[in-house]
Design a protein around this motif. Structure first.
Motif, PDB file in Angstrom:
ATOM      1  N   LEU A  73      14.360 -29.058  27.959  1.00  0.00           N
ATOM      2  CA  LEU A  73      15.653 -28.939  28.641  1.00  0.00           C
ATOM      3  C   LEU A  73      16.578 -30.125  28.397  1.00  0.00           C
ATOM      4  CD1 LEU A  73      17.616 -27.620  30.653  1.00  0.00           C
ATOM      5  CD2 LEU A  73      16.336 -28.742  32.508  1.00  0.00           C
ATOM      6  N   VAL A  74      16.126 -31.324  28.740  1.00  0.00           N
ATOM      7  CA  VAL A  74      17.038 -32.468  28.739  1.00  0.00           C
ATOM      8  C   VAL A  74      17.430 -32.873  27.322  1.00  0.00           C
ATOM      9  CG1 VAL A  74      17.402 -34.820  29.545  1.00  0.00           C
ATOM     10  CG2 VAL A  74      16.013 -33.247  30.911  1.00  0.00           C
ATOM     11  N   LYS A  75      16.470 -33.037  26.445  1.00  0.00           N
ATOM     12  CA  LYS A  75      16.755 -33.462  25.074  1.00  0.00           C
ATOM     13  C   LYS A  75      17.627 -32.468  24.320  1.00  0.00           C
ATOM     14  CE  LYS A  75      14.467 -34.975  20.803  1.00  0.00           C
ATOM     15  NZ  LYS A  75      13.135 -35.212  20.164  1.00  0.00           N
ATOM     16  N   PRO A  76      17.336 -31.146  24.365  1.00  0.00           N
ATOM     17  CA  PRO A  76      18.183 -30.211  23.626  1.00  0.00           C
ATOM     18  C   PRO A  76      19.545 -29.946  24.269  1.00  0.00           C
ATOM     19  CG  PRO A  76      16.406 -29.038  24.720  1.00  0.00           C
ATOM     20  CD  PRO A  76      16.130 -30.502  24.891  1.00  0.00           C
ATOM     21  N   SER A  77      19.759 -30.449  25.464  1.00  0.00           N
ATOM     22  CA  SER A  77      21.051 -30.227  26.116  1.00  0.00           C
ATOM     23  C   SER A  77      22.120 -31.096  25.479  1.00  0.00           C
ATOM     24  CB  SER A  77      20.951 -30.551  27.609  1.00  0.00           C
ATOM     25  OG  SER A  77      20.945 -31.956  27.814  1.00  0.00           O
TER      26      SER A  77
END
Length: 361
Positions: A255-259
Motif C-alpha cells: 500500500l504505502v510504497k506503491p502509493s
C-alpha cells in the motif's frame, strides 16, 4: 575585626540572596503553545487500553481528552488521532483483577465516554488494535468498535467522512475509512484509517481509493495500529491467531510504497515496561512518486508502572503544522504531570527523539 565580621556577613547574605534570585529567575514551566500563531495542530493519542482496563486509571484518560478540549483554540487543533487498542479486552466478561478489573463492556463505555469530551468540538479518528477484536486479543475479527463509536457519535468527524470499507463480516465499517480535511493553509489532506493487520481485500480497497482522481492532489495520512517496531523497522510478523493479516512490512510493500500520495503514517501498538524508547520509532522512506513518507510510532501504555501501571503517565504528542505548508514540529507532553505545580517539571519530554521537526514534500 568587627568590621571584617560585618563584611563577611554581608557577603554571605549577598551570596544567599543571589542564589535565591537565580532560582527565581530559572526557566519556569511553560504550557504548550504554538511557535507561530498561524499554525494548526494535530494531537496524537497513544493506545488507551491500560487507562480503561482498571477503573482507577480511567480518570487519566478523561483528563487527557479534557485537556485536548481546552486546547482546541489555543493550539488551533484541527484533528485528533488515536493509534488503537482502545480497550484491553473487547469481549471479556469476567475480569480477574490482575489483567484488569473492568469487563469489556465497561472498558468500551469508559473509552467512548472519554472521547465524548471531544464530540462536537473537534474531529477525531481512532484506529482499532488487536485488543479491540476477539475476547482479549483478536481471537476472531469481531469488534465492538462500531457500537461504541458509531458514525454519528461525533458530527464533526461524520462531516469529514468520505469512504467506508468493508469489515470481515461484509458490512461497511469505520474500522476502514477515509476522512477529507482541508488545513487552514489550504493543503488538502485525506486521513485513512485501517483495521489491525489489514486483510488483503482491505489493502486493495485502500490503494484503489487513494488512487482515485478526486484524491490526486491530496496528502494522504495513514493511521493503523501495528506498523513499526522500536528499532524503526517495519514489523514483519506477529504471533496472533489470524492468518489473513498484513503487518507493517506488508502494508508498506502493498500500500504505502506503491502509493503516490501517502506521506504520513502513524501507528502505536509497541511497548516495553517503563522504557520510553521501547514505545517509539520514526523513519523516512520514499513512495512510488518519489515523495518522502514520514512514519511515526508513538505509544506510552507501559510507562507509569509497566503493563499494569497507571496506563501511560498521560503522555501524548501534538504536531504543529507551520504556515509554510510543509514544516511539522513534534512535541511530547503530559497533561497529567502538568496539572500540578509539584510535577510540572516532568510534563515535557525534550530528548531529540521526543522533540523534533520534519517536513512534507
Amino acid at each position: 575585626m568587627r568590621n571584617l565580621y560585618f563584611i563577611r556577613l554581608i557577603a554571605v547574605v549577598f551570596i544567599a540572596f543571589s542564589s535565591i534570585a537565580g532560582r527565581a529567575q530559572a526557566p519556569s514551566f511553560q504550557p504548550p503553545a504554538l511557535s507561530n500563531p498561524d499554525s494548526w495542530s494535530l494531537v496524537l493519542l497513544p493506545d488507551p487500553q491500560s487507562y480503561v482496563k482498571f477503573e482507577r486509571n480511567q480518570g487519566i484518560l478523561e483528563l487527557m481528552t479534557g485537556w485536548i478540549s481546552e486546547q482546541i483554540e489555543p493550539l488551533n487543533i484541527g484533528m485528533v488521532l488515536c493509534t488503537g487498542d482502545l480497550v484491553e479486552h473487547n469481549d471479556w466478561l469476567n475480569p480477574n483483577g490482575t489483567q484488569g478489573n473492568q469487563a469489556g463492556k465497561e472498558q468500551w463505555e469508559a473509552v467512548a465516554g472519554a472521547f465524548s469530551r471531544l464530540d462536537g468540538k473537534v474531529p477525531y479518528i481512532a484506529a482499532t488494535g488487536n485488543h479491540d477484536y476477539g475476547v482479549k486479543s483478536i481471537e476472531y475479527r469481531r469488534t465492538n468498535y462500531n457500537h461504541y463509536f458509531p458514525v454519528d457519535k461525533n458530527p464533526l468527524s461524520q462531516r469529514l467522512l468520505r469512504d467506508a470499507g468493508i469489515d470481515n463480516e461484509g458490512y461497511p465499517s469505520l474500522t476502514n475509512a477515509t476522512y477529507e480535511f482541508m488545513s487552514p493553509h489550504g493543503r488538502k489532506f485525506l486521513f485513512m484509517v485501517l483495521e489491525f493487520a489489514p486483510r488483503d481485500t482491505v489493502l486493495r480497497w485502500a490503494l484503489k481509493t487513494i488512487n482515485e482522481e478526486k484524491y490526486a492532489e491530496h496528502t494522504v495520512v495513514l493511521l493503523t495500529h501495528s506498523y513499526l517496531n522500536s528499532d524503526s523497522e517495519h514489523i514483519v510478523k506477529e504471533g496472533y491467531p489470524i492468518t489473513d493479516g498484513n503487518y507493517g512490512a506488508a502494508v508498506w510493500e502493498k500500500l504505502v510504497k506503491p502509493s503516490k500520495n501517502i506521506q504520513l503514517v502513524f501507528s502505536g501498538h509497541i511497548g516495553k515496561p517503563d522504557d520510553i524508547l521501547g514505545h517509539i520509532g520514526f523513519r523516512t522512506d520514499t513512495n512510488a512518486a518519489g515523495k518522502r513518507v514520514q512514519q511515526m510510532v508513538f505509544n506510552a501504555q507501559a510507562l507509569g508502572g509497566g503493563w499494569h501501571g497507571n496506563g501511560g503517565d498521560g503522555w501524548l504528542r501534538y504536531l504543529e503544522f507551520l504556515p509554510d505548508g510543509k514544516t511539522i514540529k513534534v512535541r511530547t507532553f503530559s497533561p497529567l504531570f502538568a496539572i500540578s505545580p509539584a510535577t510540572r517539571q516532568l510534563a515535557w519530554r525534550t530528548a531529540e527523539y521526543d522533540q523534533f521537526t520534519f517536513e512534507l514534500d
